[in-house]
Design an enzyme around this catalytic site. Structure first.
Site, short mmCIF file in Angstrom:
data_model
loop_
_atom_site.label_atom_id
_atom_site.label_comp_id
_atom_site.label_asym_id
_atom_site.label_seq_id
_atom_site.Cartn_x
_atom_site.Cartn_y
_atom_site.Cartn_z
N ASN A 128 0.81 -1.22 0.00
CA ASN A 128 0.00 0.00 0.00
C ASN A 128 0.85 1.28 0.00
O ASN A 128 0.35 2.36 0.30
CB ASN A 128 -0.94 0.01 1.21
CG ASN A 128 -1.97 -1.11 1.10
OD1 ASN A 128 -2.56 -1.29 0.04
ND2 ASN A 128 -2.13 -1.88 2.15
N GLU A 364 11.55 2.69 -9.77
CA GLU A 364 12.34 3.79 -9.18
C GLU A 364 11.68 5.15 -9.42
O GLU A 364 12.34 6.15 -9.71
CB GLU A 364 13.80 3.71 -9.62
CG GLU A 364 14.47 2.61 -8.80
CD GLU A 364 15.96 2.45 -8.95
OE1 GLU A 364 16.40 1.32 -8.74
OE2 GLU A 364 16.66 3.40 -9.25
N1 COS Z 1 15.86 14.64 -0.78
C1 COS Z 1 15.85 14.84 0.56
N2 COS Z 1 14.72 14.97 1.27
C2 COS Z 1 13.55 14.92 0.60
C3 COS Z 1 13.48 14.72 -0.79
C4 COS Z 1 14.71 14.60 -1.48
N3 COS Z 1 14.73 14.39 -2.80
N4 COS Z 1 12.21 14.71 -1.17
C5 COS Z 1 11.47 14.89 -0.07
N5 COS Z 1 12.28 15.01 1.01
C6 COS Z 1 11.89 15.27 2.40
C7 COS Z 1 11.18 16.61 2.48
O1 COS Z 1 12.09 17.68 2.65
C8 COS Z 1 10.29 16.41 3.68
O2 COS Z 1 11.07 16.59 4.86
P1 COS Z 1 10.44 17.28 6.17
O3 COS Z 1 9.29 16.40 6.61
O4 COS Z 1 11.58 17.30 7.14
O5 COS Z 1 9.97 18.64 5.73
C9 COS Z 1 9.91 14.93 3.60
O6 COS Z 1 10.93 14.31 2.82
C10 COS Z 1 8.56 14.72 2.98
O7 COS Z 1 8.59 15.28 1.67
P2 COS Z 1 7.30 15.53 0.78
O8 COS Z 1 6.33 16.36 1.58
O9 COS Z 1 7.74 16.04 -0.53
O10 COS Z 1 6.68 14.05 0.66
P3 COS Z 1 5.47 13.59 -0.22
O11 COS Z 1 4.88 12.43 0.51
O12 COS Z 1 4.56 14.72 -0.61
O13 COS Z 1 6.07 13.14 -1.63
C11 COS Z 1 7.30 11.81 -3.16
C12 COS Z 1 7.24 12.52 -1.82
C13 COS Z 1 5.96 11.60 -3.85
C14 COS Z 1 8.20 12.60 -4.08
C15 COS Z 1 7.90 10.46 -2.76
O14 COS Z 1 6.96 9.71 -2.00
C16 COS Z 1 8.38 9.62 -3.91
O15 COS Z 1 9.44 9.86 -4.48
N6 COS Z 1 7.60 8.58 -4.27
C17 COS Z 1 8.04 7.60 -5.20
C18 COS Z 1 8.71 6.47 -4.51
C19 COS Z 1 9.57 5.70 -5.46
O16 COS Z 1 10.27 6.23 -6.29
N7 COS Z 1 9.54 4.38 -5.31
C20 COS Z 1 10.34 3.57 -6.18
C21 COS Z 1 10.70 2.28 -5.60
S1 COS Z 1 11.83 2.30 -4.30
S2 COS Z 1 11.93 0.39 -3.71
#
Ligand code: COS
Length: 380
Positions: A128, A364
């Site tokens: 999820n 990714e």
């Molecule tokens: N580098 C460092 N910190 C980051 C960051 C980055 N690139 N992106 C976000 N953060 C930090 C933010 O600064 C924030 O920190 P604070 O809570 O201290 O303010 C926190 O993380 C939350 O960030 P945000 O509000 O942007 O989170 P969201 O849930 O809105 O969105 C996304 C984040 C959607 C960008 C993220 O969930 C994502 O990349 N999802 C895709 C996951 C993925 O790529 N999965 C692939 C498989 S991996 S097995």
């Protein structure tokens, strides 16, 4: 501004190209048809220093940078997207240990991952919690009596997870605090309570196994915590920023492989009394393919350059991954069209390349997530 590779980069490119032709290409169709992890290729990549390409020499690595990594992954992906995926995902483990690990963790894991034949993996996604990575629910509760964290939960779609010797796993140390308690842990194969669940049946990338991981009271010593407690989300995001350059390079290589196969086929295939390379309608497909590839190449190498120069690279990496994955799918589609009916049959590599290309738009980070990351960077 200088768009030229250095002498050392050219030398690495020629080593990687030769390795891809001699060791990777001959197995590409076999591992696809047999759904088999190419252990022998991974062992050879360890020997020639590819597995620890970005690991400093003092920890047993090759001391390269992200441009070197992109050069290698591009060449390998031209011949086999699965092998490129295995290498790209493997390098995330070392990147995490290098950036956030203790000296003891670096000394223990980096040499094993570079030249010791160990495979690394990265486990964030849950049933999820896909694009919404912050919805992760796997817990890691500290047991004061034993000095261990006890992990419970399920991770899914983990590339290389079934074969990995060690993985970076993200879990909540205090589920009531949610994502603010997400923390990275180094989990080794064989730790009690850790097992492999479903092995996925995928459309493509058959040589790179994708599995479910099950944590059932899995006990992880506290010294295996990665970095600081509660910093896991930003660590995961930072590591994904870098990892996306690897998948951008994979998409680029897949597109170049499709182009190479198409050019070869166009010279061999005779229709209307001449090779189809002489037909203008088909020639124009090649113009579209090389133009898309050239544009993707600059963006991928620019992202790698920024990262290796220590500059902000996250947004450009997202653009490179988003663009390369479209390039891979579109170029593979044109390549299959050039091959006509033969392209749809699995006697030619084109059918495999077409299936493999699609995943680059999904894993990714989906293209939609990349558009979110890019637009947020522009709009604030
Ligand atoms: N580098 C460092 N910190 C980051 C960051 C980055 N690139 N992106 C976000 N953060 C930090 C933010 O600064 C924030 O920190 P604070 O809570 O201290 O303010 C926190 O993380 C939350 O960030 P945000 O509000 O942007 O989170 P969201 O849930 O809105 O969105 C996304 C984040 C959607 C960008 C993220 O969930 C994502 O990349 N999802 C895709 C996951 C993925 O790529 N999965 C692939 C498989 S991996 S097995």
């Amino acid at each position: 501004m200088d768009f030229k590779f250095t002498e050392a980069q050219l030398a690495l490119q020629s080593v990687a190209r030769e390795f891809a032709e001699k060791e990777v290409q001959p197995l590409a169709d076999i591992i696809d048809k047999e759904h088999r992890y190419p252990a022998e290729t991974f062992a050879k990549m360890a020997e020639i220093g590819f597995n620890g390409i970005c690991t400093p020499v003092e920890y047993g690595g090759s001391g390269g940078n992200d441009i070197d990594k992109v050069i290698i992954i591009e060449e390998i992906a031209k011949k086999c997207a699965s092998t490129a995926a295995i290498l790209s995902v493997h390098t995330i483990f070392a990147a995490g240990i290098l950036k956030f690990g203790t000296e003891a963790q670096k000394k223990k894991y980096l040499p094993l991952m570079a030249g010791g034949g160990w495979l690394g993996a990265f486990a964030l996604t849950e049933p999820n919690a896909g694009s919404d990575a912050a919805a992760a629910r796997t817990s890691a509760i500290y047991d004061e009596k034993t000095g261990e964290y006890v992990l419970n939960g399920t991770k899914c779609f983990i590339s290389g997870g079934g074969k990995a010797n060690a993985l970076i796993v993200f879990a909540l140390t205090d589920p009531s605090k949610g994502i603010k308690s997400l923390t990275g842990f180094i989990v080794e194969k064989g730790m009690p309570g850790f097992s492999i669940g479903k092995i996925e049946n995928k459309m493509g990338l058959h040589g790179s196994e994708t599995v479910e991981l099950i944590f059932d009271n899995c006990r992880v010593p506290k010294e295996n915590m990665l970095g600081k407690e509660g910093k896991g989300f930003s660590y995961a995001m930072m590591l994904l920023d870098g990892a996306r350059i690897g998948i951008a390079a994979q998409g680029l290589g897949i597109a170049e492989g499709a182009l190479d196969e198409s050019i070869k086929y166009m010279h061999e295939r005779v229709q209307f009394g001449k090779p189809i390379a002489a037909l203008q309608g088909i020639q124009w497909y090649i113009a579209d393919m090389v133009t898309k590839i050239q544009a993707a190449k600059w963006l991928v190498f620019y992202a790698a350059y920024l990262k290796s120069a220590g500059e902000n690279f996250g947004t450009i990496a997202a653009m490179a991954k988003y663009n390369s994955s479209i390039c891979a799918r579109e170029v593979a589609n044109l390549g299959l069209q050039i091959h006509g009916g033969y392209g749809y049959m699995n006697d030619y590599p084109m059918e495999r390349i077409y299936r493999d290309a699609k995943i680059t738009e999904i894993y990714e980070g989906t293209s939609e997530i990349h558009k979110l990351v890019i637009s947020r960077a522009v709009l604030g």
